[in-house]
Design a protein around this motif. Structure first.
Motif, PDB file in Angstrom:
ATOM      1  N   TYR A 245       0.826  -1.212   0.000  1.00  0.00           N
ATOM      2  CA  TYR A 245       0.000   0.000   0.000  1.00  0.00           C
ATOM      3  C   TYR A 245       0.862   1.264   0.000  1.00  0.00           C
ATOM      4  O   TYR A 245       0.528   2.265  -0.654  1.00  0.00           O
ATOM      5  CB  TYR A 245      -0.927  -0.001   1.219  1.00  0.00           C
ATOM      6  N   ASP A 246       1.977   1.225   0.721  1.00  0.00           N
ATOM      7  CA  ASP A 246       2.868   2.385   0.737  1.00  0.00           C
ATOM      8  C   ASP A 246       3.444   2.660  -0.658  1.00  0.00           C
ATOM      9  O   ASP A 246       3.578   3.821  -1.068  1.00  0.00           O
ATOM     10  CB  ASP A 246       4.004   2.174   1.734  1.00  0.00           C
ATOM     11  N   LYS A 247       3.794   1.598  -1.381  1.00  0.00           N
ATOM     12  CA  LYS A 247       4.300   1.782  -2.743  1.00  0.00           C
ATOM     13  C   LYS A 247       3.206   2.333  -3.665  1.00  0.00           C
ATOM     14  O   LYS A 247       3.482   3.169  -4.541  1.00  0.00           O
ATOM     15  CB  LYS A 247       4.834   0.455  -3.280  1.00  0.00           C
ATOM     16  N   ALA A 248       1.994   1.849  -3.455  1.00  0.00           N
ATOM     17  CA  ALA A 248       0.882   2.376  -4.258  1.00  0.00           C
ATOM     18  C   ALA A 248       0.672   3.861  -3.982  1.00  0.00           C
ATOM     19  O   ALA A 248       0.413   4.650  -4.909  1.00  0.00           O
ATOM     20  CB  ALA A 248      -0.389   1.586  -3.952  1.00  0.00           C
ATOM     21  N   LEU A 249       0.814   4.254  -2.715  1.00  0.00           N
ATOM     22  CA  LEU A 249       0.615   5.663  -2.367  1.00  0.00           C
ATOM     23  C   LEU A 249       1.761   6.553  -2.869  1.00  0.00           C
ATOM     24  O   LEU A 249       1.557   7.746  -3.089  1.00  0.00           O
ATOM     25  CB  LEU A 249       0.478   5.804  -0.851  1.00  0.00           C
ATOM     26  N   GLU A 250       2.942   5.983  -3.051  1.00  0.00           N
ATOM     27  CA  GLU A 250       4.035   6.759  -3.649  1.00  0.00           C
ATOM     28  C   GLU A 250       3.682   7.171  -5.075  1.00  0.00           C
ATOM     29  O   GLU A 250       4.040   8.269  -5.522  1.00  0.00           O
ATOM     30  CB  GLU A 250       5.325   5.931  -3.661  1.00  0.00           C
ATOM     31  N   LEU A 251       2.979   6.283  -5.779  1.00  0.00           N
ATOM     32  CA  LEU A 251       2.582   6.566  -7.161  1.00  0.00           C
ATOM     33  C   LEU A 251       1.238   7.295  -7.238  1.00  0.00           C
ATOM     34  O   LEU A 251       0.994   8.037  -8.194  1.00  0.00           O
ATOM     35  CB  LEU A 251       2.499   5.256  -7.956  1.00  0.00           C
ATOM     36  N   ARG A 252       0.396   7.064  -6.237  1.00  0.00           N
ATOM     37  CA  ARG A 252      -0.950   7.661  -6.249  1.00  0.00           C
ATOM     38  C   ARG A 252      -1.294   8.106  -4.834  1.00  0.00           C
ATOM     39  O   ARG A 252      -2.118   7.486  -4.144  1.00  0.00           O
ATOM     40  CB  ARG A 252      -1.933   6.609  -6.768  1.00  0.00           C
ATOM     41  N   PRO A 253      -0.721   9.217  -4.383  1.00  0.00           N
ATOM     42  CA  PRO A 253      -0.860   9.626  -2.975  1.00  0.00           C
ATOM     43  C   PRO A 253      -2.243  10.142  -2.596  1.00  0.00           C
ATOM     44  O   PRO A 253      -2.531  10.271  -1.411  1.00  0.00           O
ATOM     45  CB  PRO A 253       0.187  10.739  -2.834  1.00  0.00           C
ATOM     46  N   ASP A 254      -3.092  10.439  -3.571  1.00  0.00           N
ATOM     47  CA  ASP A 254      -4.400  11.024  -3.263  1.00  0.00           C
ATOM     48  C   ASP A 254      -5.543  10.015  -3.400  1.00  0.00           C
ATOM     49  O   ASP A 254      -6.707  10.406  -3.605  1.00  0.00           O
ATOM     50  CB  ASP A 254      -4.661  12.219  -4.195  1.00  0.00           C
ATOM     51  N   ASP A 255      -5.215   8.723  -3.274  1.00  0.00           N
ATOM     52  CA  ASP A 255      -6.251   7.709  -3.402  1.00  0.00           C
ATOM     53  C   ASP A 255      -6.774   7.331  -2.022  1.00  0.00           C
ATOM     54  O   ASP A 255      -6.074   6.705  -1.211  1.00  0.00           O
ATOM     55  CB  ASP A 255      -5.686   6.472  -4.114  1.00  0.00           C
ATOM     56  N   ALA A 256      -8.019   7.698  -1.738  1.00  0.00           N
ATOM     57  CA  ALA A 256      -8.609   7.456  -0.414  1.00  0.00           C
ATOM     58  C   ALA A 256      -8.761   5.969  -0.138  1.00  0.00           C
ATOM     59  O   ALA A 256      -8.592   5.516   1.009  1.00  0.00           O
ATOM     60  CB  ALA A 256      -9.965   8.156  -0.321  1.00  0.00           C
ATOM     61  N   GLU A 257      -9.061   5.168  -1.180  1.00  0.00           N
ATOM     62  CA  GLU A 257      -9.239   3.729  -0.991  1.00  0.00           C
ATOM     63  C   GLU A 257      -7.965   3.076  -0.458  1.00  0.00           C
ATOM     64  O   GLU A 257      -8.010   2.238   0.449  1.00  0.00           O
ATOM     65  CB  GLU A 257      -9.639   3.092  -2.327  1.00  0.00           C
ATOM     66  N   THR A 258      -6.824   3.485  -1.010  1.00  0.00           N
ATOM     67  CA  THR A 258      -5.556   2.914  -0.556  1.00  0.00           C
ATOM     68  C   THR A 258      -5.259   3.315   0.884  1.00  0.00           C
ATOM     69  O   THR A 258      -4.760   2.517   1.681  1.00  0.00           O
ATOM     70  CB  THR A 258      -4.410   3.365  -1.475  1.00  0.00           C
ATOM     71  N   TRP A 259      -5.576   4.558   1.236  1.00  0.00           N
ATOM     72  CA  TRP A 259      -5.375   5.013   2.619  1.00  0.00           C
ATOM     73  C   TRP A 259      -6.237   4.204   3.592  1.00  0.00           C
ATOM     74  O   TRP A 259      -5.803   3.884   4.713  1.00  0.00           O
ATOM     75  CB  TRP A 259      -5.683   6.497   2.749  1.00  0.00           C
ATOM     76  N   ILE A 260      -7.465   3.865   3.176  1.00  0.00           N
ATOM     77  CA  ILE A 260      -8.334   3.058   4.044  1.00  0.00           C
ATOM     78  C   ILE A 260      -7.746   1.664   4.248  1.00  0.00           C
ATOM     79  O   ILE A 260      -7.659   1.163   5.379  1.00  0.00           O
ATOM     80  CB  ILE A 260      -9.747   2.958   3.440  1.00  0.00           C
ATOM     81  N   ASN A 261      -7.342   1.016   3.150  1.00  0.00           N
ATOM     82  CA  ASN A 261      -6.747  -0.320   3.273  1.00  0.00           C
ATOM     83  C   ASN A 261      -5.479  -0.292   4.112  1.00  0.00           C
ATOM     84  O   ASN A 261      -5.189  -1.224   4.872  1.00  0.00           O
ATOM     85  CB  ASN A 261      -6.440  -0.877   1.886  1.00  0.00           C
ATOM     86  N   ARG A 262      -4.717   0.774   3.962  1.00  0.00           N
ATOM     87  CA  ARG A 262      -3.509   0.926   4.784  1.00  0.00           C
ATOM     88  C   ARG A 262      -3.894   1.006   6.273  1.00  0.00           C
ATOM     89  O   ARG A 262      -3.237   0.410   7.136  1.00  0.00           O
ATOM     90  CB  ARG A 262      -2.746   2.167   4.359  1.00  0.00           C
ATOM     91  N   ALA A 263      -4.948   1.753   6.556  1.00  0.00           N
ATOM     92  CA  ALA A 263      -5.404   1.881   7.945  1.00  0.00           C
ATOM     93  C   ALA A 263      -5.840   0.529   8.506  1.00  0.00           C
ATOM     94  O   ALA A 263      -5.552   0.199   9.666  1.00  0.00           O
ATOM     95  CB  ALA A 263      -6.556   2.875   8.013  1.00  0.00           C
ATOM     96  N   ILE A 264      -6.517  -0.284   7.676  1.00  0.00           N
ATOM     97  CA  ILE A 264      -6.978  -1.598   8.138  1.00  0.00           C
ATOM     98  C   ILE A 264      -5.788  -2.512   8.407  1.00  0.00           C
ATOM     99  O   ILE A 264      -5.780  -3.270   9.397  1.00  0.00           O
ATOM    100  CB  ILE A 264      -7.936  -2.209   7.102  1.00  0.00           C
ATOM    101  N   ALA A 265      -4.754  -2.452   7.535  1.00  0.00           N
ATOM    102  CA  ALA A 265      -3.551  -3.262   7.766  1.00  0.00           C
ATOM    103  C   ALA A 265      -2.878  -2.849   9.071  1.00  0.00           C
ATOM    104  O   ALA A 265      -2.456  -3.695   9.871  1.00  0.00           O
ATOM    105  CB  ALA A 265      -2.586  -3.110   6.589  1.00  0.00           C
ATOM    106  N   LEU A 266      -2.788  -1.543   9.306  1.00  0.00           N
ATOM    107  CA  LEU A 266      -2.191  -1.051  10.556  1.00  0.00           C
ATOM    108  C   LEU A 266      -3.037  -1.469  11.765  1.00  0.00           C
ATOM    109  O   LEU A 266      -2.502  -1.786  12.837  1.00  0.00           O
ATOM    110  CB  LEU A 266      -2.070   0.472  10.494  1.00  0.00           C
ATOM    111  N   ARG A 267      -4.350  -1.473  11.584  1.00  0.00           N
ATOM    112  CA  ARG A 267      -5.222  -1.874  12.679  1.00  0.00           C
ATOM    113  C   ARG A 267      -4.986  -3.336  13.040  1.00  0.00           C
ATOM    114  O   ARG A 267      -4.955  -3.694  14.234  1.00  0.00           O
ATOM    115  CB  ARG A 267      -6.679  -1.654  12.267  1.00  0.00           C
TER     116      ARG A 267
END
Length: 424
Positions: A245-267
């Motif tokens: 997810y971090d690599k995806a956000l490096e290429l697409r930092p404004d994607d809310a869906e990726t930020w949500i999945n990242r939050a779930i992984a951290l949770r």
């Protein structure tokens, strides 16, 4: 002494000399001798005296003449000697000058000749060198052109091979990701995946890892990393999912869906504060995205911040009251209320969820737990029986669930738990 005085002295000397000559007796001619003149004795005496005086004078005159001649002719001789010396020196000096000039001229001619020879030689050498260098350069250019053509052909061939390999790799990668996207559910829906699908997802992720390992420079898009993260999450490889997810956000930092999945992984890694920060970032990007509010409420529940979780679910219900998944919101709201030990409110929330989806076994089971905490035996047995009818797995879980500790000794509860369920 002046020349006039010298001439005067010479005249006196000549006169004296003439007188002496006159005083001397003349030679007697042999042929016819003349009679001698007769002088008186007085005359003879006077004459002799005169002659003696003249003789004395002649000596002085001679000395004077000699002195004068010595002075006069000495100066003249000096002048003559000087003149002769000058006349002799002039040719010598002239010769020396001529010699020096000659040597200078010879030197200049030699230098000029040498320079001319050097220029001519240099020009000739330069011309020869230019001819040789031009020929060598032409030869090297031709050789380089041939080598360049060979390298170009090899490069084109290698490029074609690399391009073909790249296309094959990209095609293989695309097939893997398409299959992963088809099979892998989102992190909030993974309980519905069967064992066969799980094994297939695991095989696909293994193939993808082998492909990436063999080709470190394999090109992946943000969407590829996102799908890879979901597959890793499904396998409970939460650290790998987070990295994807971090690599995806490096290429697409404004994607809310990726930020949500990242939050779930951290949770799931129990890094709740970081998970909340990722939820907040997703809300900044898209505050109207319903999944953000739902996932944020779940994370708040895990943090034990139940009131904030309930507020997040209420916000979602207000924003999307007619959503197809609204029953999940009511069910999760009931869970937050149950965890906050607000059992009556939790039962009401479960009732709403069950009206929307009466076949949701988990809502029936959690409602049974709330009735058990309130000591409502009949309602507990009714909700638990319905949950077990929909999913026999709840029968085994109820045997050990502390929520039913107070009613476990009841015969009706024991009969429900021990009853054989029909094989489906």
């Amino acid at each position: 002494m002046a020349p006039a005085q010298a001439l005067q002295r010479l005249g006196i000397i000549a006169l004296s000399t003439g007188l002496l000559a006159m005083a001397q007796p003349a030679p007697v001619p042999t042929a016819s001798p003349s009679p001698a003149p007769s002088f008186s004795s007085q005359q003879r005496a006077d004459l002799e005296q005169f002659v003696e005086e003249q003789i004395e004078k002649s000596g002085a005159v001679r000395d004077l003449v000699q002195s004068e001649m010595s002075d006069t002719f000495g100066l003249t001789l000096d002048l003559l000697n000087l003149l002769v010396t000058v006349l002799i020196a002039i040719p010598v000096i002239t010769g020396l000058i001529a010699l020096v000039l000659r040597r200078s001229v010879i030197t200049q001619m030699a230098v000029a000749t040498k320079r001319q020879l050097q220029e001519e030689t240099g020009q000739e050498v330069k011309t020869q060198l230019e001819i040789q260098v031009t020929a060598e350069l032409r030869h090297q250019v031709e050789a380089f052109k041939q080598e360049l053509e060979t390298l170009k052909s090899d490069y084109v061939l290698q490029l074609q091979n690399l391009q073909e390999l790249f296309l094959n790799l990209q095609e293989e990668k695309q097939q893997i990701f398409q299959e992963l996207a088809r099979l892998t559910p989102s992190p909030t829906q993974q309980e519905v995946v069967g064992p066969d699908v799980q094994r297939k997802i695991q095989e696909l992720t293994r193939q993808l890892e082998v492909l990436k390992s063999a080709n470190p420079h394999l090109f992946l898009t943000a969407e590829d990393y996102f799908k890879e993260g979901e597959a890793f999450f499904f396998e409970r490889r939460y650290e790998d999912a987070l990295a994807a997810y971090d690599k995806a956000l490096e290429l697409r930092p404004d994607d809310a869906e990726t930020w949500i999945n990242r939050a779930i992984a951290l949770r799931n890694l129990q890094r709740y504060e970081e998970a909340m920060a990722s939820h907040d970032r997703a809300l900044q990007l898209n505050p109207d995205y319903n999944r953000v509010w739902y996932s944020r409420g779940y994370t708040l529940r895990k943090c034990g911040r139940y009131d904030e979780a309930i507020a997040a679910y209420d916000e979602l219900l207000q924003r999307a009251p007619d959503s197809p998944d609204v029953y999940k919101t009511w069910d999760s709201r009931g869970d937050a209320l149950r965890e906050a030990k607000r059992y009556h409110e939790a039962i009401t929330a479960y009732d709403v969820a069950l009206r929307l989806r009466p076949d949701h076994s988990k809502s029936w089971y959690r409602q049974a737990c709330c009735h058990a905490f309130l000591g409502q035996l009949e309602l507990t047995l009714q909700s638990l029986q319905r949950a077990i009818e929909l999913s026999p797995r709840w029968q085994q879980q109820a045997k050990e669930d502390p929520a039913f500790a107070e009613i476990r000794a009841s015969d009706s509860f024991a009969a429900l738990i021990q009853a054989r369920r029909p094989q489906i």
